[in-house]
Scaffold this active site. Sequence first.
Site, mmCIF file in Angstrom:
data_model
loop_
_atom_site.group_PDB
_atom_site.id
_atom_site.type_symbol
_atom_site.label_atom_id
_atom_site.label_comp_id
_atom_site.label_asym_id
_atom_site.label_seq_id
_atom_site.Cartn_x
_atom_site.Cartn_y
_atom_site.Cartn_z
ATOM 1 N N TYR A 53 16.635 47.816 148.163
ATOM 2 C CA TYR A 53 16.559 48.786 149.151
ATOM 3 C C TYR A 53 15.088 49.240 149.613
ATOM 4 O O TYR A 53 14.609 49.338 150.804
ATOM 5 C CB TYR A 53 17.588 50.084 149.060
ATOM 6 C CG TYR A 53 17.494 51.221 149.639
ATOM 7 C CD1 TYR A 53 18.091 51.279 151.042
ATOM 8 C CD2 TYR A 53 16.846 52.453 149.571
ATOM 9 C CE1 TYR A 53 18.115 52.245 151.922
ATOM 10 C CE2 TYR A 53 16.703 53.436 150.392
ATOM 11 C CZ TYR A 53 17.613 53.351 151.684
ATOM 12 O OH TYR A 53 17.568 54.349 152.570
ATOM 13 N N CYS B 284 11.999 56.305 147.398
ATOM 14 C CA CYS B 284 12.094 55.277 146.626
ATOM 15 C C CYS B 284 11.342 53.983 146.850
ATOM 16 O O CYS B 284 11.131 53.196 146.214
ATOM 17 C CB CYS B 284 13.697 54.526 146.410
ATOM 18 S SG CYS B 284 14.237 53.435 147.899
ATOM 19 N N SER C 281 12.286 56.246 152.741
ATOM 20 C CA SER C 281 12.995 56.600 151.641
ATOM 21 C C SER C 281 11.958 56.765 150.697
ATOM 22 O O SER C 281 11.150 55.760 150.544
ATOM 23 C CB SER C 281 14.234 55.901 151.153
ATOM 24 O OG SER C 281 14.607 56.371 149.572
#
Length: 335
Positions: A142, A115, A113
């Site tokens: 995450y 992020c 991801s």
Amino acid sequence: MARTPFELKRKSVFVAGHGGMVGSALVRRLASEEANLLTAARSELDLRDQAAVNAWFTANRPQVVFLAAAKVGGILANDLLRAEFLYDNLAISINVIQAAHANGCEKLMFCGSSCIYPRLAAQPLREDSLLTGPLEPTNEPYAIAKIAGVKMVEAYRSQYGDDFISVMPTNLYGSGDNYHPEYSHVVPALIRRFHEAKLSGATNVVVWGTGMPRREFLYVDDLADACIHLMKTYSSPELVNIGSGQDITIADLALAVAAAVGFRGEISFDTSRPDGTPRKLLDVSRLAKTGWQARISLEEGIRLAYQSYLDDINGQQQGMLVCPRGERQGGSSRA
């Protein structure tokens, strides 16, 4: 280790997380590859259970693995369910990557991801900005789990010679998305909010934050196509960003979604809610060098996503059967 081009034809291909948005898009795209598809529903295989994952890999021995399974959500879900987002995603990555190695998997792709990159990294985000600064606090658990997956892929590649690769998708949306009223990402959240406002006759829709952050979005079927392309053509320890290379403010995104849905009221912003990272745009030059670029525009993608949302609603309504005694039996168009 590295074999390119890598053929999928007649290979046994396991899509971990095939019921999710990314996994289901991969399944659709793999239909044209003449591969032998392997899937396992969550009720059959809990990817957080190491013993169960090892047993499944030993029994099925997939030659190719797309690791698309993950616990995902928007800002609220990431911030409230911090322990679950860390534990579940770490467990999934650790179990699947180790089992693929132990059972002689020919090639594995780990889907991360965007992020994972530092909150204030230079824009657009280059792959080498990983671990150069602090993460966005709201989704740090995450991100840490996904970073661990990237580093695990690197370690197995360097130590054992496994042909494992990592890709970092930008913000995704499209068919199979999660439209939960609190835990969804921004595009599905806006689609649902504007649709319900249109039906109720509401004159105003409130959007979280200031509307100023900039985000990049990619339709999920474009992601699936990029993943197949890279699985066939790419073999390197360096991770690869997957995105459109274009971003938009949340305020302009809200206007685009409202137009697609047909909501004609006002849009206001709740500035007490978090904005998250100020900007998140991926540098996709490494991907472009492999010969791939996104095809589905944001305008077309939002239209397709809204139609998918309507199809889901209609399927759910048709699945509700009126029983003889007036009881209702729930059904859903999505497995």
